[in-house]
Design a protein around this motif. Structure first.
Motif, PDB file in Angstrom:
ATOM      1  N   GLU A 144       0.620  -1.213   0.145  1.00  0.00           N
ATOM      2  CA  GLU A 144       0.107  -0.106   0.003  1.00  0.00           C
ATOM      3  C   GLU A 144       0.851   1.347   0.010  1.00  0.00           C
ATOM      4  N   ILE A 145       0.644   2.231  -0.859  1.00  0.00           N
ATOM      5  CA  ILE A 145       1.339   3.407  -1.074  1.00  0.00           C
ATOM      6  C   ILE A 145       1.026   4.315   0.514  1.00  0.00           C
ATOM      7  N   ILE A 146       2.120   4.487   1.270  1.00  0.00           N
ATOM      8  CA  ILE A 146       2.049   5.248   2.394  1.00  0.00           C
ATOM      9  C   ILE A 146       2.857   6.553   2.272  1.00  0.00           C
ATOM     10  N   GLY A 147       3.249   7.115   1.328  1.00  0.00           N
ATOM     11  CA  GLY A 147       4.082   8.351   1.323  1.00  0.00           C
ATOM     12  C   GLY A 147       4.694   8.359   0.037  1.00  0.00           C
ATOM     13  N   ALA A 148       5.616   9.484   0.003  1.00  0.00           N
ATOM     14  CA  ALA A 148       6.510   9.727  -1.228  1.00  0.00           C
ATOM     15  C   ALA A 148       7.596  10.436  -1.095  1.00  0.00           C
ATOM     16  N   TYR A 149       8.647  10.355  -1.714  1.00  0.00           N
ATOM     17  CA  TYR A 149      10.006  11.239  -1.621  1.00  0.00           C
ATOM     18  C   TYR A 149       9.615  12.197  -2.558  1.00  0.00           C
ATOM     19  N   GLN A 150      10.124  13.519  -2.208  1.00  0.00           N
ATOM     20  CA  GLN A 150      10.225  14.440  -3.347  1.00  0.00           C
ATOM     21  C   GLN A 150      11.667  15.270  -3.219  1.00  0.00           C
ATOM     22  N   ALA A 151      12.190  15.076  -4.369  1.00  0.00           N
ATOM     23  CA  ALA A 151      13.537  15.755  -4.445  1.00  0.00           C
ATOM     24  C   ALA A 151      13.331  17.162  -5.452  1.00  0.00           C
ATOM     25  N   ILE A 152      14.108  18.141  -5.092  1.00  0.00           N
ATOM     26  CA  ILE A 152      14.330  19.409  -5.808  1.00  0.00           C
ATOM     27  C   ILE A 152      15.486  19.820  -6.009  1.00  0.00           C
ATOM     28  N   ASN A 153      15.594  20.290  -7.088  1.00  0.00           N
ATOM     29  CA  ASN A 153      17.006  21.025  -7.667  1.00  0.00           C
ATOM     30  C   ASN A 153      18.175  20.227  -7.644  1.00  0.00           C
ATOM     31  N   LYS A 154      18.648  19.639  -8.756  1.00  0.00           N
ATOM     32  CA  LYS A 154      20.111  19.123  -8.859  1.00  0.00           C
ATOM     33  C   LYS A 154      21.112  19.791  -8.669  1.00  0.00           C
ATOM     34  N   MET A 155      22.085  19.733  -7.807  1.00  0.00           N
ATOM     35  CA  MET A 155      23.219  20.699  -7.535  1.00  0.00           C
ATOM     36  C   MET A 155      24.521  20.345  -8.238  1.00  0.00           C
ATOM     37  N   THR A 156      24.349  19.525  -9.461  1.00  0.00           N
ATOM     38  CA  THR A 156      25.567  19.208 -10.043  1.00  0.00           C
ATOM     39  C   THR A 156      25.532  20.147 -11.319  1.00  0.00           C
ATOM     40  N   ALA A 157      26.628  20.461 -11.995  1.00  0.00           N
ATOM     41  CA  ALA A 157      26.507  21.275 -13.447  1.00  0.00           C
ATOM     42  C   ALA A 157      25.516  21.215 -14.227  1.00  0.00           C
ATOM     43  N   THR A 158      24.910  20.036 -14.405  1.00  0.00           N
ATOM     44  CA  THR A 158      23.774  19.851 -15.282  1.00  0.00           C
ATOM     45  C   THR A 158      22.571  20.434 -14.800  1.00  0.00           C
ATOM     46  N   GLU A 159      22.271  20.484 -13.664  1.00  0.00           N
ATOM     47  CA  GLU A 159      21.164  20.947 -12.956  1.00  0.00           C
ATOM     48  C   GLU A 159      19.875  20.151 -13.217  1.00  0.00           C
ATOM     49  N   GLN A 160      20.140  18.718 -13.732  1.00  0.00           N
ATOM     50  CA  GLN A 160      18.854  17.939 -14.122  1.00  0.00           C
ATOM     51  C   GLN A 160      19.118  16.816 -13.479  1.00  0.00           C
ATOM     52  N   PHE A 161      18.066  15.980 -12.885  1.00  0.00           N
ATOM     53  CA  PHE A 161      18.271  14.767 -12.533  1.00  0.00           C
ATOM     54  C   PHE A 161      18.262  13.687 -13.747  1.00  0.00           C
ATOM     55  N   SER A 162      19.007  12.663 -13.475  1.00  0.00           N
ATOM     56  CA  SER A 162      19.040  11.762 -14.552  1.00  0.00           C
ATOM     57  C   SER A 162      18.285  10.357 -14.212  1.00  0.00           C
TER      58      SER A 162
END
Length: 401
Positions: A144-162
């Motif tokens: 059963e879904i009980i929650g979620a992770y939320q990540a904001i803003n990649k701190m490497t040079a690309t500034e994008q999550f992979s």
């Protein structure tokens, strides 16, 4: 000649190599396994996710089924926040059982309605600039879904999550779901214990015509003082749960003595003093840390730093720190509250007494922290007012029992 100063942007960080990633996972897994308080488990999990994928912020959201809300105490730099279950990007991910991956919140079209209801609205309120986003739902052992992770803003040079970041955060989410289920169960048990302890503590206070809010205030004062003295959050929380039992022994004292409006005889005073011993013997046999601590508090909260207290005449650091803290919390609230045998003291008069009793009745270190934390103490006093709806006026002499 002065050198001209240039404010430089911080250099971008890099992704973790496999060895560094394993170190982060093992370090946090050990900390999470030993954490007992739900808030600390959540904080550690948020920190683990943030460090694993090198994001600026990471939040662990939990689903409150009873209230149909998502809540978190782990938005870095923020207090507890609650949102409707369907609100924002995290609400979308949880209700649709779908991981969300966004490169730029301000140019994304697919999730724009959810962003405007969540991250971008928060940006308007805080001035923070949300760019890259990831949200990963997590489940308990029953799926059963009980929650979620939320990540904001990649701190490497690309500034994008992979895609690799999503894989890592999914791994963290899987671990979080399993660990949080255990933490939530432990939290529910401790909340039940706390409720029972407060209820029993209130029974003891009501018999002596005191209010249940007295035990609440003493608990909150004790927590603030414990943290101010440098005790860990776990120790402070343990004292907060145990301190409401400080006068439990009064249940065995006759009403004619507890409710007597006039001066007590020597025999009556000795009977009153015995509530410390009674309380200790009621609680000491338990193997539960909360009740063991409550036994100590009940036994020692009337001991004095100079050795003239009761029941054993302990002196200085012979008195457990929980007893020393509860002593000043209890006396502050007792003096500032109206009782059947006395009027409430004014605040200035109480503070003068504490200055005079520093190193006599009270541990000097606890007195110093009390004055340092006085604004917090007064805020607690005003939050938990007496049940008749009047604030303690903080005014004749206290009967010392």
């Amino acid at each position: 000649m002065e050198h001209e100063r240039f404010d430089l942007e911080p250099l971008p960080r890099r992704d973790l190599d496999p060895q560094e990633l394993l170190r982060v996972i093992f370090d946090y897994a050990a900390k999470i396994a030993s954490a007992r308080i739900l808030e600390h488990v959540l904080l550690l999990m948020a920190d683990m996710g943030r460090d694993m994928i090198v994001s600026d912020r990471c939040t662990v959201w939990l689903l409150d089924v009873n209230k149909n809300e998502l809540w978190s105490k782990v938005a870095h730099g923020l207090d507890e926040i609650r949102i409707p279950k369907t609100a924002g990007l995290v609400g979308y991910a949880v209700t649709h059982d779908k991981a969300v991956f966004i490169d730029d919140a301000y140019t994304n079209e697919e999730y724009q309605p959810y962003l405007l209801n969540g991250a971008l609205l928060t940006d308007q309120q805080t001035g923070y600039r949300t760019k890259a986003l990831m949200v990963i739902p997590f489940r308990n052992n029953q799926g059963e879904i009980i929650g979620a992770y939320q990540a904001i803003n990649k701190m490497t040079a690309t500034e994008q999550f992979s895609a690799k970041d999503m894989e890592y955060l999914t791994l963290a989410a899987s671990y979080a779901g399993k660990s949080l289920e255990s933490a939530l169960l432990t939290n529910e048990i401790e909340e039940t214990q706390k409720e029972i302890i407060f209820t029993i503590g209130e029974i003891g206070e009501c018999r002596s015509k005191e209010t249940g809010n007295h035990v609440k205030r003493v608990a909150e004062y004790s927590y603030v003082l414990a943290l101010g003295l440098g005790l860990s959050h776990e120790e402070a929380a343990l004292l907060k749960m145990a301190s409401p039992m400080h006068d439990i022994g009064k249940m065995a004292i006759p009403d004619a003595i507890l409710m007597k409006p006039g001066k007590l005889t020597e025999e009556e005073f000795n009977r009153i003093q015995n509530h410390t011993v009674i309380g200790y013997h009621l609680l000491k046999a338990s193997k539960r840390p909360i009740l063991q601590s409550a036994a100590t508090v009940a036994y020692e909260h009337h001991e004095k730093w100079n050795g003239t207290g009761y029941p054993r005449g302990l002196r200085g650091e012979e008195i457990h720190i929980f007893g020393r803290i509860t002593a000043i919390a209890d006396v502050f609230d007792a003096l500032g509250s109206e009782r059947v045998y006395k009027k409430a003291w004014e605040l200035d008069r109480i503070l003068e007494l504490f200055k005079a009793e520093r190193g006599e009745h009270f541990d000097p270190a606890v007195v110093d922290v009390f004055f340092h934390k006085l604004p917090d103490i007064l805020q607690i006093r005003d939050t938990y007012v007496d049940t008749h709806g009047e604030k303690p006026s903080l005014k004749t002499k206290k009967r010392r029992h």
